[in-house]
Design an enzyme around this catalytic site. Sequence first.
Site, PDB file in Angstrom:
ATOM      1  N   TYR A 121      34.614  62.689  -8.823  1.00 54.91           N
ATOM      2  CA  TYR A 121      33.766  61.811  -9.649  1.00 54.91           C
ATOM      3  C   TYR A 121      32.546  62.567 -10.169  1.00 54.91           C
ATOM      4  CZ  TYR A 121      30.621  58.008 -10.937  1.00 54.91           C
ATOM      5  OH  TYR A 121      29.756  57.188 -11.620  1.00 54.91           O
TER       6      TYR A 121
ATOM      7  N   LYS B  56      31.581  63.835 -14.137  1.00 54.03           N
ATOM      8  CA  LYS B  56      30.282  63.511 -14.716  1.00 54.03           C
ATOM      9  C   LYS B  56      29.550  64.789 -15.136  1.00 54.03           C
ATOM     10  CE  LYS B  56      30.400  59.031 -14.268  1.00 54.03           C
ATOM     11  NZ  LYS B  56      30.505  58.158 -15.458  1.00 54.03           N
TER      12      LYS B  56
END
Length: 214
Positions: free
Chosen positions: A123, A127
């Site tokens: 994750y 990002k």
Amino acid sequence: MKTAIVLGATGLIGKILVQQLIEQAAIEKVIAITRRPVDYQSDKIINQVVDFDNLTQFVHIFHGDMLFSCLGTTKKQAGSIAKQRTVDLDYQLQVAKLAAQNQIKHYFLVSSSGANADSSSSYLQMKGELEHHVKQLHFDTVNIFQPSLLVGQRPDTRIAETLGNYLLPTICRLPWLKKYRPISGQQVAKKMVSVAMTKHKKSHTYALDVLFDC
């Protein structure tokens, strides 16, 4: 008078952001990008429904002065890390490229605290990759906002976040945990609008402690 485009306009931050933008006298029009039609109660808002798997067919939509990218999902919602990556990285990057191609000057991205392209977390890695790529595009300014756990009303139920809403505010009163405390979608949206309405804009990354100062 300015035109603002909001990607992820029905999410926790996006829906608040849309409402805050239409309250600004300098904003003439807000283009809300969604998957399905939304009935907005303001003449300032134009709802544009797109097929995210065929974004190049909607290049004509991305004309304005500023783009706010608030799109995001979870692994549970998406079904896999690969599908989450499609939403959190691929769709947003493609929209950013279309916006830059159409000479939108100012770009605002909701990222995440700890975003890092080299992170072991998939994750935080996606990002970080998105942050890196959008900085290479031809915007006059790129402003990135890195909240931690977001709290607020969501259309879906996320058990981990629900527990976090109750536990983290107390735990994070400890000085060394302060930077990890949860933040509301309202606070993030308010900071984004404040930065967007600044007369002399410049590129900057807003970490969690700065987001609370709004």
